[in-house]
Motif scaffolding. Structure first.
Motif, PDB file in Angstrom:
ATOM      1  N   GLU A  29      -1.200  10.940  -8.712  1.00 39.50           N
ATOM      2  CA  GLU A  29      -2.556  11.444  -8.944  1.00 39.50           C
ATOM      3  C   GLU A  29      -3.503  11.041  -7.818  1.00 39.50           C
ATOM      4  OE1 GLU A  29      -3.558   9.948 -12.780  1.00 39.50           O
ATOM      5  OE2 GLU A  29      -2.294  11.392 -13.851  1.00 39.50           O
ATOM      6  N   ILE A  30      -3.341   9.827  -7.304  1.00 40.56           N
ATOM      7  CA  ILE A  30      -4.154   9.376  -6.179  1.00 40.56           C
ATOM      8  C   ILE A  30      -3.899  10.261  -4.962  1.00 40.56           C
ATOM      9  CG2 ILE A  30      -4.408   7.518  -4.477  1.00 40.56           C
ATOM     10  CD1 ILE A  30      -5.890   6.877  -7.009  1.00 40.56           C
ATOM     11  N   ASP A  31      -2.625  10.576  -4.717  1.00 41.49           N
ATOM     12  CA  ASP A  31      -2.248  11.400  -3.574  1.00 41.49           C
ATOM     13  C   ASP A  31      -2.796  12.812  -3.723  1.00 41.49           C
ATOM     14  OD1 ASP A  31      -0.535  11.733  -1.098  1.00 41.49           O
ATOM     15  OD2 ASP A  31       0.390  13.248  -2.380  1.00 41.49           O
ATOM     16  N   GLU A  32      -2.668  13.387  -4.915  1.00 39.60           N
ATOM     17  CA  GLU A  32      -3.137  14.752  -5.144  1.00 39.60           C
ATOM     18  C   GLU A  32      -4.649  14.864  -4.973  1.00 39.60           C
ATOM     19  OE1 GLU A  32      -1.702  15.609  -9.023  1.00 39.60           O
ATOM     20  OE2 GLU A  32       0.386  15.949  -8.377  1.00 39.60           O
ATOM     21  N   ALA A  33      -5.354  13.823  -5.375  1.00 39.49           N
ATOM     22  CA  ALA A  33      -6.814  13.830  -5.286  1.00 39.49           C
ATOM     23  C   ALA A  33      -7.324  13.362  -3.932  1.00 39.49           C
ATOM     24  CB  ALA A  33      -7.404  12.950  -6.396  1.00 39.49           C
ATOM     25  N   LYS A  34      -6.407  12.930  -3.063  1.00 40.28           N
ATOM     26  CA  LYS A  34      -6.775  12.321  -1.769  1.00 40.28           C
ATOM     27  C   LYS A  34      -7.806  11.207  -1.982  1.00 40.28           C
ATOM     28  CE  LYS A  34      -5.636  16.143   1.344  1.00 40.28           C
ATOM     29  NZ  LYS A  34      -4.564  15.392   2.019  1.00 40.28           N
ATOM     30  N   ALA A  35      -7.537  10.416  -2.993  1.00 39.33           N
ATOM     31  CA  ALA A  35      -8.445   9.340  -3.374  1.00 39.33           C
ATOM     32  C   ALA A  35      -7.940   7.996  -2.879  1.00 39.33           C
ATOM     33  CB  ALA A  35      -8.598   9.315  -4.893  1.00 39.33           C
ATOM     34  N   PRO A  37      -6.927   4.172  -3.862  1.00 37.81           N
ATOM     35  CA  PRO A  37      -6.457   3.510  -5.089  1.00 37.81           C
ATOM     36  C   PRO A  37      -7.261   2.243  -5.419  1.00 37.81           C
ATOM     37  CG  PRO A  37      -4.993   2.988  -3.291  1.00 37.81           C
ATOM     38  CD  PRO A  37      -5.998   3.964  -2.738  1.00 37.81           C
ATOM     39  N   GLU A  38      -8.515   2.434  -5.736  1.00 35.82           N
ATOM     40  CA  GLU A  38      -9.426   1.314  -5.926  1.00 35.82           C
ATOM     41  C   GLU A  38      -8.955   0.358  -7.022  1.00 35.82           C
ATOM     42  OE1 GLU A  38     -12.338  -0.738  -4.362  1.00 35.82           O
ATOM     43  OE2 GLU A  38     -12.272   1.373  -3.803  1.00 35.82           O
ATOM     44  N   LYS A  39      -8.450   0.908  -8.134  1.00 34.25           N
ATOM     45  CA  LYS A  39      -7.999   0.037  -9.234  1.00 34.25           C
ATOM     46  C   LYS A  39      -6.831  -0.837  -8.787  1.00 34.25           C
ATOM     47  CE  LYS A  39      -9.510   2.853 -13.159  1.00 34.25           C
ATOM     48  NZ  LYS A  39      -9.090   3.596 -14.385  1.00 34.25           N
ATOM     49  N   PHE A  40      -5.906  -0.248  -8.049  1.00 35.34           N
ATOM     50  CA  PHE A  40      -4.766  -1.025  -7.561  1.00 35.34           C
ATOM     51  C   PHE A  40      -5.226  -2.106  -6.591  1.00 35.34           C
ATOM     52  CE2 PHE A  40      -1.788  -1.678  -4.010  1.00 35.34           C
ATOM     53  CZ  PHE A  40      -0.759  -2.312  -4.688  1.00 35.34           C
ATOM     54  N   ASN A  81       1.947   2.392  -2.085  1.00 33.09           N
ATOM     55  CA  ASN A  81       1.644   2.536  -0.659  1.00 33.09           C
ATOM     56  C   ASN A  81       0.825   1.339  -0.213  1.00 33.09           C
ATOM     57  OD1 ASN A  81       0.961   3.267   1.919  1.00 33.09           O
ATOM     58  ND2 ASN A  81      -0.139   5.125   1.357  1.00 33.09           N
ATOM     59  N   SER A  82       1.469   0.380   0.440  1.00 32.68           N
ATOM     60  CA  SER A  82       0.777  -0.836   0.866  1.00 32.68           C
ATOM     61  C   SER A  82      -0.109  -0.600   2.084  1.00 32.68           C
ATOM     62  CB  SER A  82       1.782  -1.955   1.148  1.00 32.68           C
ATOM     63  OG  SER A  82       2.741  -1.543   2.094  1.00 32.68           O
ATOM     64  N   GLY A  83      -0.084   0.622   2.633  1.00 32.17           N
ATOM     65  CA  GLY A  83      -1.007   0.960   3.697  1.00 32.17           C
ATOM     66  C   GLY A  83      -2.458   0.876   3.253  1.00 32.17           C
ATOM     67  N   THR A  84      -2.673   0.813   1.961  1.00 31.29           N
ATOM     68  CA  THR A  84      -4.040   0.701   1.428  1.00 31.29           C
ATOM     69  C   THR A  84      -4.549  -0.737   1.442  1.00 31.29           C
ATOM     70  OG1 THR A  84      -3.163   0.488  -0.825  1.00 31.29           O
ATOM     71  CG2 THR A  84      -3.703   2.704  -0.068  1.00 31.29           C
ATOM     72  N   VAL A  85      -3.650  -1.697   1.683  1.00 31.38           N
ATOM     73  CA  VAL A  85      -4.064  -3.106   1.632  1.00 31.38           C
ATOM     74  C   VAL A  85      -3.597  -3.928   2.825  1.00 31.38           C
ATOM     75  CG1 VAL A  85      -4.224  -3.241  -0.898  1.00 31.38           C
ATOM     76  CG2 VAL A  85      -2.024  -3.674   0.218  1.00 31.38           C
ATOM     77  N   HIS A  86      -2.661  -3.404   3.613  1.00 30.22           N
ATOM     78  CA  HIS A  86      -2.020  -4.257   4.619  1.00 30.22           C
ATOM     79  C   HIS A  86      -2.958  -4.724   5.728  1.00 30.22           C
ATOM     80  CE1 HIS A  86      -0.482  -0.437   6.989  1.00 30.22           C
ATOM     81  NE2 HIS A  86      -1.776  -0.630   7.136  1.00 30.22           N
ATOM     82  N   GLY A  87      -4.053  -3.979   5.970  1.00 29.98           N
ATOM     83  CA  GLY A  87      -4.944  -4.342   7.062  1.00 29.98           C
ATOM     84  C   GLY A  87      -5.471  -5.760   6.964  1.00 29.98           C
TER      85      GLY A  87
END
Length: 386
Positions: A29-35, A37-40, A81-87
Motif C-alpha cells: 500500500e505504501i508503494d502504490e500510494a508513493k507514500a 512509511p512513517e508508521k514503520f 525497504n530499509s532504504g527509508t531508514v538506512h541514511g
C-alpha cells in the motif's frame, strides 16, 4: 566477530518481531500510494534500532557496523525497504568520527531519543555525478556564517529528516594542490534552511524512494556547523561512504534471501504438468545459483564490517561487498521473477516491488562500474581510467 552469536541472533529476532507488524500488505500500500512509511520509521526509531551505533554516553546502544548491517538486512529479508531508514546509520559516522564534542552533545542524544532525524547527506550534483571533486556548490565564510550557493541532486529523505550533512567547496578547485582538497562538510538544520535559501524539489522515480533536487540561494548557516577542519571534508565523508557501502551490501543480502526464499517456496507449491515446477532443474538451478552467490557476498560483507569496526581501512572490502551483494541480489530477483512467471508481475505477490527496489543498487549509491575502476586501480595497480 561471530555473525551467528547470541547477540546477533537476538538482533535478528528483535527486528523480525517489529517487521512482523508491517507485513507485505503494508509495504504494498505504501508503494502504490508513493507514500513514506512513517508508521514503520516511527516504530523503528522508538524501538531504538536507529540509535544502535550511537555510543552509550550519548544515549545509544554503542553497537558496531556489523550489528547495524544485520538490522538493515533483516528489514529487507522480511519484505520491507530499509532504504527509508538506512541514511541515519551511515550519516552518523561523519558526525561520530569528525564532529566536535560540542556537536556530538548537541545532536546525538536527541537523535538517539528520536527527537531528531539525520537521514540526509547532500553530496551528488547534476554536473559532477560520481566525480565528487568537481562539485560546484560553494560555502563562503562571511564573519560567523557560511553562505551556501549551488545545487544538489538525488538527495534522499530530505522531507523526512531534521538534519542534513552537506558537502560544499570552501576553496576553489583551481586554488588547491589536490582536487580532493578544499571541500568541507557542514550539518544543516533543514527546516531552518528552507526559510532562508534552500528549495527542495522532489524527483519522481521508478522506485518508491523519496529523493530530491536541492537549490541553495545564499543560504546562511552558522560557522559552528562546520564539521572538523575546513578543506578536509572529502576525506571525512569517505568514512560515511564506506560504511554506506557495507550497509547497502547487507540490504542487498537481505533482498537476495527474500527472493531465494520466495522463489523456492513458490517452486515447491506451483504444480504444472502434474508436478511441482521445483522438480525441474531449469527452475532449480537459477535459484540454487542465486543462493550460492548471496552466501558468498555475505562473507565479504562480514570482512568489510570487521575491518571497519576494528579501525582498519575498509574501503576495498566495502566496495567489493557492495558490488557482489548488489549483483547477487539482482540475479536472485531475476530468478525469482522467472520462477513466478506471469504472477511475478502481479503486485499482490510483491516480487515486482522488490524487483524494482533491488535494481537501484546496481546504480547507487555507487555504480558497479566505479567499483570495478576502484579495484583495477587501487588493488591491481592498473592505470587510472579517468
Amino acid at each position: 566477530m561471530n555473525p551467528y552469536s547470541e547477540e546477533m541472533n537476538a538482533i535478528r529476532e528483535g527486528v523480525q518481531a517489529l517487521c512482523a507488524e508491517f507485513g507485505n500488505q503494508y509495504w504494498r500500500e505504501i508503494d502504490e500510494a508513493k507514500a513514506f512509511p512513517e508508521k514503520f520509521v516511527n516504530a523503528f526509531t522508538d524501538a531504538g534500532w536507529l540509535a544502535a551505533m550511537i555510543p552509550e554516553e550519548y544515549g545509544g546502544s554503542g553497537l558496531g557496523l556489523a550489528e547495524a548491517s544485520v538490522i538493515l538486512e533483516e528489514v529487507n529479508r522480511c519484505g520491507g525497504n530499509s532504504g527509508t531508514v538506512h541514511g541515519q546509520m551511515y550519516n552518523m559516522f561523519t558526525l561520530l568520527r569528525h564532529g566536535s564534542e560540542e556537536q556530538k552533545q548537541q545532536y546525538l542524544p536527541k537523535i538517539a531519543a528520536g527527537k531528531l532525524r539525520l537521514q540526509s547527506m547532500a553530496v551528488t550534483e547534476p554536473s559532477a555525478g560520481t566525480d565528487t571533486t568537481k562539485i560546484k556548490t560553494t560555502a563562503v565564510r562571511k564573519g560567523d556564517k557560511y553562505v551556501i550557493n549551488g545545487q544538489k541532486v538525488w538527495i534522499s529523505r530530505v522531507q523526512h529528516s531534521d538534519l542534513m550533512i552537506l558537502l560544499a567547496r570552501t576553496t576553489p578547485l583551481n586554488e588547491v594542490k589536490r582536487k580532493a582538497d578544499g571541500m568541507s562538510i557542514f550539518i544543516v538544520d533543514i527546516a531552518e534552511a528552507q526559510k532562508n535559501g534552500l528549495t527542495v524539489q522532489p524527483i519522481s522515480n521508478m522506485v518508491n524512494h523519496e529523493t530530491n533536487e536541492l537549490f541553495f540561494d545564499n543560504l546562511e548557516i552558522p560557522a559552528e556547523n562546520l564539521i572538523g577542519e575546513e578543506g578536509k571534508g572529502f576525506r571525512y565523508i569517505l568514512d560515511g561512504l564506506n560504511a554506506e557501502r557495507a550497509l547497502i551490501a547487507a540490504e542487498c543480502i537481505g533482498d537476495g534471501r527474500w527472493f531465494v526464499e520466495k522463489a523456492a517456496s513458490y517452486a515447491n507449491e506451483r504444480v504444472v504438468f502434474d508436478r511441482p515446477i521445483g522438480k525441474n532443474q531449469g527452475v532449480q538451478f537459477p535459484i540454487a545459483e542465486a543462493h550460492i552467490e548471496i552466501e558468498a557476498a555475505d562473507l565479504m560483507r562480514w570482512r568489510a564490517c570487521d575491518e571497519y569496526d576494528n579501525g582498519k581501512n575498509a574501503g576495498a572490502s566495502a566496495n567489493m561487498a557492495k558490488y557482489l551483494a548488489a549483483k547477487a541480489s539482482w540475479e536472485a530477483a531475476n530468478a525469482c521473477l522467472q520462477t513466478h512467471g506471469g504472477f511475478g508481475f502481479a503486485c499482490e505477490y510483491d516480487v515486482e516491488r522488490k524487483f524494482r527496489e533491488t535494481r537501484l543498487y546496481q546504480v547507487a549509491p555507487i555504480s558497479t562500474n566505479l567499483i570495478l575502476s576502484y579495484v583495477a586501480e587501487h588493488l591491481l595497480g592498473l592505470p587510472r581510467s579517468f
